[in-house]
Design an enzyme around this catalytic site. Structure first.
Site, PDB file in Angstrom:
ATOM      1  N   CYS A 108       0.873  -1.184   0.000  1.00 31.67           N
ATOM      2  CA  CYS A 108       0.000   0.000   0.000  1.00 31.67           C
ATOM      3  C   CYS A 108       0.903   1.225   0.000  1.00 31.67           C
ATOM      4  O   CYS A 108       1.130   1.833   1.045  1.00 31.67           O
ATOM      5  CB  CYS A 108      -0.915  -0.001   1.217  1.00 31.67           C
ATOM      6  SG  CYS A 108      -1.857  -1.537   1.441  1.00 31.67           S
ATOM      7  N   ALA A 114       1.304   4.403  -1.968  1.00 31.80           N
ATOM      8  CA  ALA A 114       1.145   5.847  -2.209  1.00 31.80           C
ATOM      9  C   ALA A 114       1.078   6.629  -0.894  1.00 31.80           C
ATOM     10  O   ALA A 114       0.498   6.139   0.081  1.00 31.80           O
ATOM     11  CB  ALA A 114      -0.117   6.084  -3.027  1.00 31.80           C
ATOM     12  N   PRO A 115       1.704   7.821  -0.890  1.00 32.86           N
ATOM     13  CA  PRO A 115       2.360   8.522  -1.998  1.00 32.86           C
ATOM     14  C   PRO A 115       3.825   8.144  -2.217  1.00 32.86           C
ATOM     15  O   PRO A 115       4.504   8.773  -3.021  1.00 32.86           O
ATOM     16  CB  PRO A 115       2.254   9.987  -1.571  1.00 32.86           C
ATOM     17  CG  PRO A 115       2.318   9.932  -0.081  1.00 32.86           C
ATOM     18  CD  PRO A 115       1.595   8.669   0.312  1.00 32.86           C
ATOM     19  N   GLY A 116       4.323   7.155  -1.465  1.00 32.16           N
ATOM     20  CA  GLY A 116       5.660   6.651  -1.744  1.00 32.16           C
ATOM     21  C   GLY A 116       6.717   6.966  -0.710  1.00 32.16           C
ATOM     22  O   GLY A 116       7.904   6.714  -0.948  1.00 32.16           O
ATOM     23  N   GLY A 117       6.329   7.480   0.454  1.00 31.24           N
ATOM     24  CA  GLY A 117       7.313   7.811   1.474  1.00 31.24           C
ATOM     25  C   GLY A 117       8.120   6.615   1.936  1.00 31.24           C
ATOM     26  O   GLY A 117       9.355   6.648   1.990  1.00 31.24           O
ATOM     27  N   LYS A 118       7.442   5.529   2.266  1.00 26.69           N
ATOM     28  CA  LYS A 118       8.140   4.336   2.755  1.00 26.69           C
ATOM     29  C   LYS A 118       8.864   3.627   1.617  1.00 26.69           C
ATOM     30  O   LYS A 118       9.963   3.090   1.810  1.00 26.69           O
ATOM     31  CB  LYS A 118       7.142   3.414   3.458  1.00 26.69           C
ATOM     32  CG  LYS A 118       6.489   4.065   4.680  1.00 26.69           C
ATOM     33  CD  LYS A 118       5.428   3.163   5.291  1.00 26.69           C
ATOM     34  CE  LYS A 118       4.702   3.885   6.423  1.00 26.69           C
ATOM     35  NZ  LYS A 118       3.868   5.019   5.934  1.00 26.69           N
ATOM     36  N   ASP A 162      -4.461  -4.180  -6.256  1.00 25.28           N
ATOM     37  CA  ASP A 162      -5.255  -4.144  -5.032  1.00 25.28           C
ATOM     38  C   ASP A 162      -4.678  -5.171  -4.065  1.00 25.28           C
ATOM     39  O   ASP A 162      -4.646  -6.373  -4.375  1.00 25.28           O
ATOM     40  CB  ASP A 162      -6.715  -4.466  -5.366  1.00 25.28           C
ATOM     41  CG  ASP A 162      -7.641  -4.338  -4.161  1.00 25.28           C
ATOM     42  OD1 ASP A 162      -7.149  -4.375  -3.015  1.00 25.28           O
ATOM     43  OD2 ASP A 162      -8.860  -4.224  -4.372  1.00 25.28           O
ATOM     44  N   ASP A 197       1.795  -1.782   5.073  1.00 29.54           N
ATOM     45  CA  ASP A 197       1.424  -0.573   5.822  1.00 29.54           C
ATOM     46  C   ASP A 197      -0.063  -0.368   5.564  1.00 29.54           C
ATOM     47  O   ASP A 197      -0.457   0.297   4.619  1.00 29.54           O
ATOM     48  CB  ASP A 197       2.254   0.620   5.342  1.00 29.54           C
ATOM     49  CG  ASP A 197       1.968   1.873   6.155  1.00 29.54           C
ATOM     50  OD1 ASP A 197       2.077   1.819   7.386  1.00 29.54           O
ATOM     51  OD2 ASP A 197       1.630   2.901   5.540  1.00 29.54           O
ATOM     52  N   CYS A 215      -1.006   3.531  11.303  1.00 28.52           N
ATOM     53  CA  CYS A 215      -0.878   4.806  12.024  1.00 28.52           C
ATOM     54  C   CYS A 215      -2.079   4.999  12.946  1.00 28.52           C
ATOM     55  O   CYS A 215      -2.649   6.082  13.038  1.00 28.52           O
ATOM     56  CB  CYS A 215      -0.739   5.974  11.054  1.00 28.52           C
ATOM     57  SG  CYS A 215      -2.082   6.152   9.863  1.00 28.52           S
TER      58      CYS A 215
END
Length: 459
Positions: free
Chosen positions: A272, A274-278, A323, A341, A394
């Site tokens: 999962c 987006a937006p791509g931080g991890k 998905d 995540d 989170c």
């Protein structure tokens, strides 16, 4: 709150704001009547508006504060207005929220300015006569301020600016004192948190660059790549100055990649993304080697991941329209490590997601565990024997965290929890549940699971 209109209510979109109050008005209209996220609406408005930094800061504080205090501001409107709140014109509803927030929560703002500027906005953005109504409501609030504040103090949900169901839930979970501390944490402005792109620079070098640019910055106590900004010329200016050096990311959100401990050359799956931080963090820890497959269900979000990877000069990220709840047969046992995540209630990050406390419902919390379980099941299928799965959310909800993992392990004996170093103490832990009121950072949950290398066949 007035019912959402079928047509977009943001009639101001072609009238760029000329000051901080008007910018905040644009944001509130987009949040409450177009369904926008506060942070996204604020970034959009500030990007289009030609405002000085002081006005940008004021707009940010005013918009975030008014969104967080929505329940209390609605209570004040009910007491002060001579008509039902739901019948108020959207622009007048938002103007009144901003005016009341300044009067009741921003002591440094002269009440005359709060009233007069609200009246001016009504004149500019609404029809004739509404300025007198706005003036009457705000002047009445000044006369009744002490009595109204006494009523607010008598009801915790109004005092703490959180919905009653959520406050009761936390009081049951943590006790009254800690629940109050958690609400106070949510209501404080969040610091700008950056993750250094270690493929471009080091944290020490970046800190020096920031200070030379006039920023006040300090290291994160939670992540070796994290930096907290307390004073800066603003995010757009930072991006212009250091386009490849950082990614905006919460401190706790930086931890899953570190806990995963990816090794150069490995194949990693971010279910999962987006937006791509991890994903970009994992890609940097891989030293731009191996491959990170970053998934999302929306093409435009995959494009955002690709844009972030390009800006950070990372070549080892591949996006996939996928998905996470649907099993991809060809991915079975293909990845060294998988990050799940999971989508969650987000109750650990209400400080940063200003509107979320008002859009969540207690019944809605039941929707997340089945979705998370499906992601866990599929993610586990994709891990090679002996490989690692990192599960994170989170939220601070046990049903989405500890209980989710306990149920999974009870039904999958080939999996076990693995100890990892606590980010602050270094002590080995099997899972990490960060709580804002105790840890001074966003609420977050992380655990590491490992699949056995050789399956034991039982007769």
């Amino acid at each position: 709150m007035p019912a959402r209109n079928k047509q977009p209510a943001v009639s101001l979109q072609f009238k760029n704001p000329t000051n901080g109050r008007e910018a905040a008005l644009h944001v509130l209209l987009q949040v409450w009547f177009d369904g926008a996220y506060t942070a996204i609406a604020l970034n959009r408005v500030l990007r289009l508006a030609k405002l000085e930094e002081q006005d940008r800061r004021f707009a940010t504080e005013l918009a975030n504060g008014a969104v967080k205090a929505k329940g209390t501001l609605d209570f004040l409107l009910i007491q002060l207005a001579d008509r039902p709140v739901k019948k108020l014109e959207p622009v007048i509803y938002c103007i009144l929220h901003l005016g009341l927030y300044q009067i009741f929560y921003m002591e440094r703002i002269p009440v005359s300015a709060a009233c007069n500027e609200s009246v001016n906005m009504a004149k500019r953005f609404s029809h004739k006569g509404t300025d007198k109504f706005v003036n009457g409501v705000l002047r009445s609030s000044l006369r009744q301020k002490e009595a109204l504040m006494a009523e607010i103090r008598q009801k915790d949900s109004l005092l703490y600016c959180h919905p009653g169901w959520l406050l009761k839930r936390w009081q049951k979970q943590f006790g009254a004192e800690e629940a109050g501390e958690l609400c106070r944490w949510d209501n404080e402005p969040a610091a700008l948190s950056l993750r250094v792109n270690t493929m471009e620079t080091t944290r020490d070098a970046f800190l020096q660059d920031l200070r030379e640019a006039g920023c006040d910055a300090e290291v994160s106590l939670w992540c070796p790549d994290g930096v907290l900004i307390t004073k800066s010329p603003g995010l757009p200016a930072l991006l212009r100055l250091f386009p490849h050096s950082f990614y905006v990311q919460d401190e706790s959100s930086m931890l899953p990649a570190y806990v995963m401990q990816p090794h150069p050359g490995e194949c990693i799956l971010d279910l999962c993304s987006a937006p791509g931080g991890k994903a970009t963090h994992i890609a940097a820890l891989l030293e731009n080697s191996g491959q990170v497959t970053a998934c999302d269900i929306y093409p435009h979000k995959l494009k955002l991941i690709e844009e972030n990877a390009t800006r950070l000069k990372l070549d080892n990220i591949k996006t996939a329209l996928q998905d996470g709840t649907l099993l991809q047969e060809e991915w079975k046992e293909k990845f060294d490590r998988v990050l799940a995540d999971a989508p969650c209630s987000g109750l650990g990050v209400l400080r940063r997601r200003a509107e979320a406390r008002w859009t969540k419902t207690e019944k809605g919390l039941q929707d997340f565990p089945p979705l998370q379980r499906k992601l866990l099941e599929n993610g586990a299928e994709y891990v090679k024997p002996g490989g690692i799965l990192v599960y994170s959310t989170c939220t601070i909800e046990d049903n989405e965290n500890r209980k989710q993992i306990a149920d999974f392990l009870a039904q999958h004996k080939e999996w076990k929890q693995c100890a990892f170093p606590h980010p602050r103490t270094g002590e080995p832990v099997n899972e990490l549940q960060l709580l804002p009121q105790r840890d001074g950072t966003d609420g977050f949950y992380i655990t590491v699971l490992q699949k056995e290398k050789y399956r034991t066949h039982r007769l």
